[in-house]
Design an enzyme around this catalytic site. Structure first.
Site, mmCIF file in Angstrom:
data_model
loop_
_atom_site.group_PDB
_atom_site.id
_atom_site.type_symbol
_atom_site.label_atom_id
_atom_site.label_comp_id
_atom_site.label_asym_id
_atom_site.label_seq_id
_atom_site.Cartn_x
_atom_site.Cartn_y
_atom_site.Cartn_z
ATOM 1 N N ASP A 1 -4.620 32.481 67.090
ATOM 2 C CA ASP A 1 -3.828 33.191 68.105
ATOM 3 C C ASP A 1 -4.547 34.501 68.480
ATOM 4 O OD1 ASP A 1 -1.638 34.271 69.665
ATOM 5 O OD2 ASP A 1 -0.340 32.847 68.681
ATOM 6 N N HIS B 1 -6.906 33.816 70.959
ATOM 7 C CA HIS B 1 -6.333 34.129 72.270
ATOM 8 C C HIS B 1 -6.797 35.475 72.819
ATOM 9 C CE1 HIS B 1 -2.744 31.108 71.748
ATOM 10 N NE2 HIS B 1 -3.921 30.545 71.625
#
Ligand SMILES: *[C@@H]1O[C@H](CO)[C@@H](O)[C@H](O)[C@H]1NC(C)=O
Ligand SMILES: *[C@@H]1O[C@H](CO)[C@@H](O)[C@H](O)[C@H]1NC(C)=O
Ligand SMILES: *[C@@H]1O[C@H](CO)[C@@H](O)[C@H](O)[C@H]1NC(C)=O
Ligand SMILES: *[C@@H]1O[C@H](CO)[C@@H](O)[C@H](O)[C@H]1NC(C)=O
Ligand SMILES: *[C@@H]1O[C@H](CO)[C@@H](O)[C@H](O)[C@H]1NC(C)=O
Ligand SMILES: *[C@@H]1O[C@H](CO)[C@@H](O)[C@H](O)[C@H]1NC(C)=O
Ligand SMILES: *[C@@H]1O[C@H](CO)[C@@H](O)[C@H](O)[C@H]1NC(C)=O
Length: 462
Positions: free
Chosen positions: A266, A289
């Site tokens: 993430d 991310h």
């Protein structure tokens, strides 16, 4: 480790045991406490006779502040539960100014979810040179322990350092097939998954040098804290591990994150509401991310984020590069944010503002938004695979004072069907060089009326 060095280690350990007992003893004998302390300062234990007050480094004084987990009953074989030993060592070290709690190299310590709390005497150091392992089975975590694994609470002037590894052993949490026993709901993976290391209500804390891997969820989290430094750490979990943020900041001010490598499933760094004065530089991010502010304003909540500097970093193989994401319907503001000297490589969307953030297929349209202003993008250079810039600001509240300076983004070799720059309700100015040229016409010129609309929504954070 060969036999010889094992014996040497054991010998050193036994030395440490005898010396680490001294300060404890000193505290047990209350009436005697002061004189013993003075004795130690003067000439160290055993000598007693030398009253020299000179502040020379005193070897024995240094020794007496070291608390080795092995001296407190830890086995360090990766199977035995060493939690009690860690808590006992912590309790002892916590009482001594300048103490070091040692997790020695070449051992593996299995630690259950625990809280190590202060207040402690200042300059406590947790020196992690060995491996610290979380329980690998999902079912061995109690329901009340799911928030985090290692919880550091109410600490001041505290440091975690060392060349060791903190291993969340999260594999079983990442797959839906893993089952968790819960009488009411039957077997399932709980929605809440533990953060590996969490600091709560702690000030002037440093985390340096260590490696944190495979957390069930977030790796390192600071919440309701301040004056935080993260330096020279490594965070790693597979790209396929869901929701595994690298570093997560919430209600935390005055943070410096530097010289670190973060790659996970993430956000490399996630900045949430209540954060200000955050400085991130010289880090490597990816996969994952990217660096994110938000999601902010979920369920019409107030979000306030300001004075963020992200500079001199490199990002590879991520979903976005530098991103601000807010839910529709939120209140508050994001302001004074600077992203500069950012090298991107194979990043899907390097520059992104998404005020329509939604974690499911479709979210209800809401009125209002977290107001975004004063966002500078300067020298963002490299390659993208989908779109160079995507600024989707709220239709009701424009983003203002967005600067795009020296943005040079080229499609990755081999990527096809990429999209041109998009700016929706975004006002500000751009400055050459700008590649692709669609960036040049992307922003709109701000007018007084636009500013008034934006500012009228920016009061919840004062
Ligand atoms: C330190 O302690 C050792 C034994 O515990 C003793 O022999 C030595 O003299 C001490 N050193 C000083 C500088 O006091
Ligand atoms: C933290 O350390 C600083 C400097 O050594 C000291 O002034 C301060 O009182 C310490 N704070 C606490 C809570 O121990
Ligand atoms: C913060 O902690 C470090 C190390 O523990 C210490 O050297 C420093 O003086 C502290 N600073 C403040 C402002 O408390
Ligand atoms: C960074 O951490 C590693 C241990 O993980 C250590 O060997 C190295 O010396 C550290 N670098 C600096 C500059 O402190
Ligand atoms: C913007 O943030 C920077 C970095 O934190 C800070 O130095 C500066 O004072 C801030 N500007 C305003 C107007 O608050
Ligand atoms: C980041 O790089 C710029 C340009 O090289 C430099 O001026 C700035 O001091 C660097 N920032 C940090 C915190 O090192
Ligand atoms: C939200 O509004 C947009 C634009 O007006 C519209 O296209 C979309 O269908 C709406 N979504 C929902 C879930 O109502």
């Amino acid at each position: 480790m060969n036999k010889g060095s094992k014996i040497l280690t054991l010998f050193l350990v036994s030395l440490l045991v005898s010396s680490s007992v001294v300060p404890l003893e000193a505290r047990k004998h209350h009436h005697n406490k002061k004189s013993k302390h003075q004795k130690q300062r003067g000439g160290g234990k055993g000598s007693g006779s030398s009253p020299a007050p000179a502040p020379l480094p005193d070897y024995n004084q240094t020794q007496s502040t070291i608390f080795n987990i092995l001296s407190f009953g830890a086995k360090g074989n990766g199977v035995f539960d060493d939690s009690k030993a860690l808590i006992a060592a912590w309790t002892a070290a916590c009482k001594i100014p300048g103490a070091t709690l040692q997790i020695p190299p070449d051992y593996k310590f299995l630690i259950k979810p625990i809280t190590l709390n202060g207040p402690c005497m200042p300059q406590l150091v947790l020196q992690i040179d060995g491996d610290v392992l979380a329980p690998p089975k999902v079912s061995s975590w109690s329901k009340s322990s799911l928030f985090q694994w290692l919880n550091f609470k109410w600490l001041h002037n505290f440091t975690i350092g060392g060349s060791g590894t903190v291993d969340g052993q999260g594999f079983n949490w990442w797959t839906v097939s893993t089952l968790y026993n819960n009488k009411k709901k039957g077997k399932h993976v709980p929605d809440m998954k533990p953060t590996a290391l969490r600091f709560y209500s702690s000030y002037n804390v440093t985390v340096r040098d260590i490696t944190i891997i495979n957390s069930p969820q977030c790796h390192l989290k600071f919440d309701n804290s301040g004056n935080v430094k993260v330096d020279n750490i490594t965070i790693s979990s597979p790209e396929s591990s869901p929701n595994t943020d690298g570093i997560h900041l919430q209600n935390t001010q005055d943070v410096e994150i530097q010289h670190s490598n973060i790659g996970c499933g993430d956000d490399c760094v996630s900045i949430q509401t209540g954060c200000s004065n955050i400085h991130i530089h010289h880090i490597n991010c990816g996969p994952g991310h990217g660096i994110s502010l938000g999601g902010l304003g979920k369920d019409k909540s107030v979000a306030c984020v300001s004075n963020i500097v992200v500079e001199n970093i490199s990002i590879q193989n991520t979903l976005s590069g530098v991103r601000i994401k807010t839910w529709q319907g939120g209140v508050g503001s994001v302001k004074n944010v600077s992203f500069s000297n950012i090298q991107v490589s194979d990043v899907k969307v390097p520059i992104m503002i998404d005020q329509y953030y939604c974690d499911k297929y479709r979210c209800k349209n809401q009125t209002g938004a977290v107001a975004i202003s004063g966002i500078k993008y300067d020298q963002i250079i490299g390659s993208y695979t989908v779109q160079p810039i995507h600024l989707a600001c709220s239709s009701q509240i424009p983003c203002i004072d967005v600067d795009l300076i020296g943005i040079q983004l080229n499609p990755s070799s081999g990527s096809r069907g990429f999209q041109s720059a998009l700016c929706w309700n975004s006002y500000g100015k751009s400055q050459a060089p700008l590649v692709p040229s669609s960036i040049d016409y992307c922003l709109r010129r701000g007018s007084g009326a636009v500013r008034r609309i934006a500012r009228s929504h920016d009061h919840a954070c004062y």
